[in-house]
Design a protein around this motif. Structure first.
Motif, short mmCIF file in Angstrom:
data_model
loop_
_atom_site.label_atom_id
_atom_site.label_comp_id
_atom_site.label_asym_id
_atom_site.label_seq_id
_atom_site.Cartn_x
_atom_site.Cartn_y
_atom_site.Cartn_z
N LYS A 19 108.45 82.44 42.04
CA LYS A 19 107.59 81.38 42.57
C LYS A 19 106.87 80.63 41.46
N TYR A 20 106.32 81.38 40.47
CA TYR A 20 105.51 80.76 39.44
C TYR A 20 106.05 81.07 38.04
N ALA A 21 106.23 80.03 37.24
CA ALA A 21 106.42 80.20 35.80
C ALA A 21 105.16 79.69 35.13
N GLN A 99 116.28 76.76 37.14
CA GLN A 99 116.40 78.22 37.18
C GLN A 99 115.75 78.84 38.41
N GLY A 100 115.37 78.02 39.37
CA GLY A 100 114.92 78.54 40.65
C GLY A 100 113.43 78.75 40.80
N VAL A 101 112.65 78.29 39.83
CA VAL A 101 111.19 78.42 39.90
C VAL A 101 110.63 77.36 40.84
N GLN A 102 109.61 77.74 41.63
CA GLN A 102 109.01 76.81 42.59
C GLN A 102 107.87 75.99 41.98
N TYR A 103 107.10 76.60 41.07
CA TYR A 103 105.95 75.92 40.47
C TYR A 103 105.88 76.25 38.98
N LEU A 104 105.59 75.22 38.18
CA LEU A 104 105.26 75.44 36.78
C LEU A 104 103.74 75.32 36.64
N ILE A 105 103.12 76.36 36.13
CA ILE A 105 101.67 76.37 35.92
C ILE A 105 101.41 76.31 34.42
N ILE A 106 100.68 75.29 34.00
CA ILE A 106 100.34 75.14 32.58
C ILE A 106 98.91 75.61 32.35
N VAL A 107 98.75 76.58 31.46
CA VAL A 107 97.43 77.04 31.04
C VAL A 107 97.17 76.44 29.68
N ASN A 108 96.40 75.37 29.67
CA ASN A 108 96.14 74.59 28.47
C ASN A 108 94.78 74.95 27.89
N SER A 109 94.72 75.12 26.58
CA SER A 109 93.47 75.51 25.95
C SER A 109 92.89 74.42 25.05
N HIS A 110 93.52 73.24 25.05
CA HIS A 110 93.12 72.20 24.10
C HIS A 110 92.99 70.86 24.83
N ILE A 111 91.80 70.29 24.81
CA ILE A 111 91.53 69.08 25.57
C ILE A 111 92.41 67.91 25.12
N GLY A 112 92.80 67.88 23.85
CA GLY A 112 93.63 66.80 23.34
C GLY A 112 95.01 66.73 23.97
N ASN A 113 95.42 67.81 24.63
CA ASN A 113 96.73 67.84 25.28
C ASN A 113 96.73 67.22 26.67
N MET A 114 95.56 66.94 27.21
CA MET A 114 95.48 66.63 28.63
C MET A 114 96.20 65.34 29.02
N ILE A 133 101.31 72.44 38.14
CA ILE A 133 99.87 72.68 38.29
C ILE A 133 99.32 72.92 36.89
N TYR A 134 98.28 72.17 36.51
CA TYR A 134 97.79 72.29 35.14
C TYR A 134 96.30 72.58 35.10
N PHE A 135 95.92 73.43 34.16
CA PHE A 135 94.54 73.87 34.02
C PHE A 135 94.08 73.75 32.57
N THR A 136 92.84 73.30 32.39
CA THR A 136 92.14 73.45 31.11
C THR A 136 90.79 74.08 31.43
#
Length: 246
Positions: A19-21, A99-114, A133-136
């Protein structure tokens, strides 16, 4: 939790939960005298690993480079362009969907990437209908108000300060030398938020706040609260998507 790069192709094929990568996204830039150039990478991977364990996601290898314009003149910092980073994220999104994943979740630690992250997520959704789905660090400012003692140096900057140093102490205290921690509150010139200004023009040490006030316990509280916020958001998004399909 499964780590993508540690699986054989047969082991991946046999996974019943795709479900989640979860993709950690960091940067290679200065973090004051007391922390490593790879701090954002260590934090992104550490937080992503904790999240993966809680939601049973597949942990992808970390993207160890980011868009580091503001700090690129400090020795050791390296930067990708926004276009390059966006292209990498989009290619990974296409790949995990294949490859069959339903959601890509990005865990971002750097504001410059947003900028790159948001644009990539929007474009890949329009192109192939795949949700990123993306998070900082969602909710970190409110969390820090209840945990930290020192004031922030700037409303939108969390860098090598009490907050980020505490987080790194929790993730891996061997990568922090508190004997070298300093307190630095830069004087921001007029227009700092309205025009490009390199951060070495306002900061001598690359510290934006009071790194000396950091503790592992504060970092644990901040990161656990951030992860709980992530889980709530993920559950709300997936619930809405599932309802829309019915």
């Amino acid at each position: 939790m499964n780590e993508w790069q540690e699986l054989s192709w047969q082991e991946y094929e046999q996974l019943t939960n795709k479900k989640y990568a979860i993709l950690p996204l960091g940067a290679l830039e200065q973090h004051g005298p007391h922390m490593k150039l790879g701090t954002d990478n260590f934090l992104a991977e550490g937080v992503a690993r904790l999240l993966s364990e809680k939601i049973k996601g597949i942990l992808l290898p970390t993207i160890n480079y980011g868009q580091v314009w503001s700090l690129k003149r400090f020795p050791g910092s390296l930067s990708l362009s926004t276009d390059t980073l966006k292209a990498i994220i989009k290619d990974i999104a296409r790949g995990v969907k294949f490859q069959g994943v339903q959601y890509l979740i990005i865990v971002n630690s750097h504001i410059g990437n947003m900028t790159a992250v948001k644009e990539a997520a929007r474009e890949i959704y329009d192109e192939i209908g795949f949700r990123v789905i993306y998070f900082t660090y969602p909710g970190i400012n409110e969390i820090a108000k209840n945990v930290c003692q020192s004031p922030k140096s700037h409303p939108s900057i969390i860098h090598a300060c009490e907050i980020e140093t505490s987080m790194m102490l929790y993730i891996d205290d061997t990568k922090v030398d508190m004997n070298k921690a300093v307190t630095e509150y830069p004087e921001y010139p007029p227009g700092f938020d309205e025009t490009p200004i390199y951060w070495d023009e306002v900061s001598s040490f690359g510290v934006f706040g009071d790194a000396k006030a950091a503790t592992r316990q504060k970092g644990e509280q901040i990161i656990n609260s951030v992860i709980n916020n992530m889980i709530t958001i993920i559950e709300n998004i997936t619930r809405r998507d599932e309802s829309a399909k019915q």
